[in-house]
Write an enzyme that holds these catalytic residues in place. Sequence first.
Site, PDB file in Angstrom:
ATOM      1  N   LYS A 169      -3.553  -9.014  11.219  1.00 41.71           N
ATOM      2  CA  LYS A 169      -2.973  -9.180   9.883  1.00 41.71           C
ATOM      3  C   LYS A 169      -1.810 -10.139   9.980  1.00 41.71           C
ATOM      4  O   LYS A 169      -1.183 -10.259  11.044  1.00 41.71           O
ATOM      5  CB  LYS A 169      -2.451  -7.819   9.383  1.00 41.71           C
ATOM      6  N   GLY A 206      -6.328   2.565 -11.949  1.00 39.57           N
ATOM      7  CA  GLY A 206      -6.227   1.126 -11.689  1.00 39.57           C
ATOM      8  C   GLY A 206      -7.541   0.432 -11.976  1.00 39.57           C
ATOM      9  O   GLY A 206      -8.565   0.731 -11.354  1.00 39.57           O
ATOM     10  N   VAL A 207      -7.523  -0.466 -12.966  1.00 43.99           N
ATOM     11  CA  VAL A 207      -8.719  -1.274 -13.253  1.00 43.99           C
ATOM     12  C   VAL A 207      -8.353  -2.753 -13.129  1.00 43.99           C
ATOM     13  O   VAL A 207      -8.382  -3.505 -14.095  1.00 43.99           O
ATOM     14  CB  VAL A 207      -9.365  -0.942 -14.621  1.00 43.99           C
ATOM     15  N   GLY A 208      -7.978  -3.136 -11.921  1.00 48.95           N
ATOM     16  CA  GLY A 208      -7.716  -4.532 -11.596  1.00 48.95           C
ATOM     17  C   GLY A 208      -9.007  -5.169 -11.123  1.00 48.95           C
ATOM     18  O   GLY A 208     -10.087  -4.890 -11.644  1.00 48.95           O
ATOM     19  N   HIS A 209      -8.910  -6.005 -10.104  1.00 49.11           N
ATOM     20  CA  HIS A 209     -10.089  -6.740  -9.635  1.00 49.11           C
ATOM     21  C   HIS A 209     -11.211  -5.795  -9.205  1.00 49.11           C
ATOM     22  O   HIS A 209     -12.339  -5.892  -9.674  1.00 49.11           O
ATOM     23  CB  HIS A 209      -9.699  -7.640  -8.458  1.00 49.11           C
ATOM     24  N   VAL A 210     -10.904  -4.862  -8.314  1.00 51.13           N
ATOM     25  CA  VAL A 210     -11.958  -3.975  -7.804  1.00 51.13           C
ATOM     26  C   VAL A 210     -12.318  -2.921  -8.853  1.00 51.13           C
ATOM     27  O   VAL A 210     -13.500  -2.662  -9.110  1.00 51.13           O
ATOM     28  CB  VAL A 210     -11.523  -3.274  -6.499  1.00 51.13           C
TER      29      VAL A 210
HETATM   30  P1  NAD Z   1      -5.366  -5.506  -8.397  1.00 49.73           P
HETATM   31  O1  NAD Z   1      -3.917  -5.809  -8.243  1.00 49.73           O
HETATM   32  O2  NAD Z   1      -6.275  -6.509  -9.001  1.00 49.73           O
HETATM   33  O3  NAD Z   1      -5.553  -4.160  -9.249  1.00 49.73           O
HETATM   34  C1  NAD Z   1      -4.726  -3.048  -9.143  1.00 49.73           C
HETATM   35  C2  NAD Z   1      -4.541  -2.503 -10.546  1.00 49.73           C
HETATM   36  O4  NAD Z   1      -3.815  -1.273 -10.454  1.00 49.73           O
HETATM   37  C3  NAD Z   1      -3.724  -3.425 -11.467  1.00 49.73           C
HETATM   38  O5  NAD Z   1      -4.441  -3.638 -12.671  1.00 49.73           O
HETATM   39  C4  NAD Z   1      -2.425  -2.663 -11.672  1.00 49.73           C
HETATM   40  O6  NAD Z   1      -1.855  -2.890 -12.954  1.00 49.73           O
HETATM   41  C5  NAD Z   1      -2.868  -1.227 -11.508  1.00 49.73           C
HETATM   42  N1  NAD Z   1      -1.825  -0.271 -11.154  1.00 49.73           N
HETATM   43  C6  NAD Z   1      -0.744  -0.453 -10.364  1.00 49.73           C
HETATM   44  N2  NAD Z   1      -0.041   0.689 -10.278  1.00 49.73           N
HETATM   45  C7  NAD Z   1      -0.703   1.604 -11.016  1.00 49.73           C
HETATM   46  C8  NAD Z   1      -0.472   2.972 -11.318  1.00 49.73           C
HETATM   47  N3  NAD Z   1       0.579   3.633 -10.865  1.00 49.73           N
HETATM   48  N4  NAD Z   1      -1.360   3.617 -12.110  1.00 49.73           N
HETATM   49  C9  NAD Z   1      -2.438   2.971 -12.612  1.00 49.73           C
HETATM   50  N5  NAD Z   1      -2.692   1.668 -12.361  1.00 49.73           N
HETATM   51  C10 NAD Z   1      -1.833   0.997 -11.576  1.00 49.73           C
HETATM   52  O7  NAD Z   1      -5.866  -5.092  -6.937  1.00 49.73           O
HETATM   53  P2  NAD Z   1      -7.373  -4.994  -6.425  1.00 49.73           P
HETATM   54  O8  NAD Z   1      -7.727  -6.242  -5.723  1.00 49.73           O
HETATM   55  O9  NAD Z   1      -8.234  -4.474  -7.510  1.00 49.73           O
HETATM   56  O10 NAD Z   1      -7.219  -3.867  -5.306  1.00 49.73           O
HETATM   57  C11 NAD Z   1      -7.026  -2.494  -5.654  1.00 49.73           C
HETATM   58  C12 NAD Z   1      -6.743  -1.691  -4.399  1.00 49.73           C
HETATM   59  O11 NAD Z   1      -7.844  -1.820  -3.494  1.00 49.73           O
HETATM   60  C13 NAD Z   1      -5.519  -2.134  -3.610  1.00 49.73           C
HETATM   61  O12 NAD Z   1      -4.934  -0.998  -3.011  1.00 49.73           O
HETATM   62  C14 NAD Z   1      -6.083  -3.035  -2.532  1.00 49.73           C
HETATM   63  O13 NAD Z   1      -5.263  -3.078  -1.387  1.00 49.73           O
HETATM   64  C15 NAD Z   1      -7.393  -2.325  -2.236  1.00 49.73           C
HETATM   65  N6  NAD Z   1      -8.412  -3.213  -1.678  1.00 49.73           N
HETATM   66  C16 NAD Z   1      -8.822  -4.299  -2.378  1.00 49.73           C
HETATM   67  C17 NAD Z   1      -9.808  -5.130  -1.850  1.00 49.73           C
HETATM   68  C18 NAD Z   1     -10.308  -6.323  -2.622  1.00 49.73           C
HETATM   69  O14 NAD Z   1     -11.395  -6.821  -2.300  1.00 49.73           O
HETATM   70  N7  NAD Z   1      -9.593  -6.796  -3.627  1.00 49.73           N
HETATM   71  C19 NAD Z   1     -10.364  -4.842  -0.590  1.00 49.73           C
HETATM   72  C20 NAD Z   1      -9.945  -3.701   0.107  1.00 49.73           C
HETATM   73  C21 NAD Z   1      -8.956  -2.895  -0.458  1.00 49.73           C
END
Ligand code: NAD
Length: 350
Positions: A80, A183-187
């Site tokens: 990392k 959390g409804v971000g990217h994943v």
């Molecule tokens: P992201 O930042 O796109 O989405 C996270 C979402 O969570 C955001 O919309 C944010 O507003 C919301 N959020 C933050 N705090 C919150 C809370 N207290 N309550 C409710 N919602 C909240 O991130 P992502 O890429 O979707 O990743 C999500 C998680 O998965 C992270 O922990 C990341 O480390 C993990 N992850 C992601 C990937 C990937 O491919 N993107 C791969 C492995 C692990």
Amino acid sequence: MPVFDHPDFDHHQQVIHGCDAASGLRAIIAIHDTTRGPALGGLRIYPYASEADALTDVLRLSRGMTYKSALADLPLGGGKTVIIADPRRDKTPELLRAMGRLIDSLGGRYITAEDSGSGEADMRVIAEVTPHVGGLGRDGSSGAPSPWTALGVFHAMQSAVYHGLGRAESEDQFAGLRVALQGVGHVGTHLARRLHDAGARLVLADVERDAVTRLTGELEAEIVAPEAIVDAEVDVFAPCAMGAALTPEVVRRLKARVVCGAANNQLAHAEVAGQLQARGILYTPDYVANAGGVIEIAWQRRDDARPAKVAAHIARIGTILDEIFARAAQEGRSPAPVADDMARERFEAG
Ligand code: NAD
């Protein structure tokens, strides 16, 4: 800054501090283990309060990558990188190229990819100075890992729902199943769509109001406040936001019998795994469930990469979880330490 005596130092093979005065780069690369192959792990850009915080993060995250790649059956080790900087203010092409030169100096022992604070566009800048970069996409497709991560979490949930709720994998395994997504971000967005298509009933929460309202109509989902999502009357709780979502208090409040989500480092501390088990809640080890993105990045390095092959590899997340859940039940232990043991068996054996 002591490394060998650091509480999170775990026989990491190499820890490199990199500095470039011209661009302001201050970075640490940690290579935890390369027994199975070169160390792959993302580049996190974050305004750490101190160098000590950055070191703690990179030691923990690099170790986690070794475990993740081992259980995802990848010929890779764990590493990392962290850059101590504010990605919105300090991320310049000069800084990224300086980062790329440092990565290049390791001759391929470490391969970088996206993480918080860095994205596909940044990987392209780094790729100007080193070939040791993943997450770039090919043939015009996006290199974003999140759809693949969501696919992996979906397979993980299929296994968890079978072992935790007795609902066997079938076309209607998720029909009427109630799932809460934190959390409804990217994943989370990709996962929510998959679950909706499979017939699940969704409860969504996000601190960004727009993120949830955008999805409610499309997915006929219920929205709750972020602080109320852990109390939702659901079968499955899916943490897809930040780390340490599972605290002792949250475990006491959960109504779900299964926890399975994408977030990294879901357990606030290791003992929480035992508390979940004591309450009869099946916990899906996070780094196993969320390995879809890293599996796809690993496939990008191969000449014979095809979406169908990547998807088939990601589906094996369900198979490895079947093994973890079965062994956990047999040994009367939480799946979390069982997964750790199985990962160590793989990378310590080489
Ligand atoms: P992201 O930042 O796109 O989405 C996270 C979402 O969570 C955001 O919309 C944010 O507003 C919301 N959020 C933050 N705090 C919150 C809370 N207290 N309550 C409710 N919602 C909240 O991130 P992502 O890429 O979707 O990743 C999500 C998680 O998965 C992270 O922990 C990341 O480390 C993990 N992850 C992601 C990937 C990937 O491919 N993107 C791969 C492995 C692990």
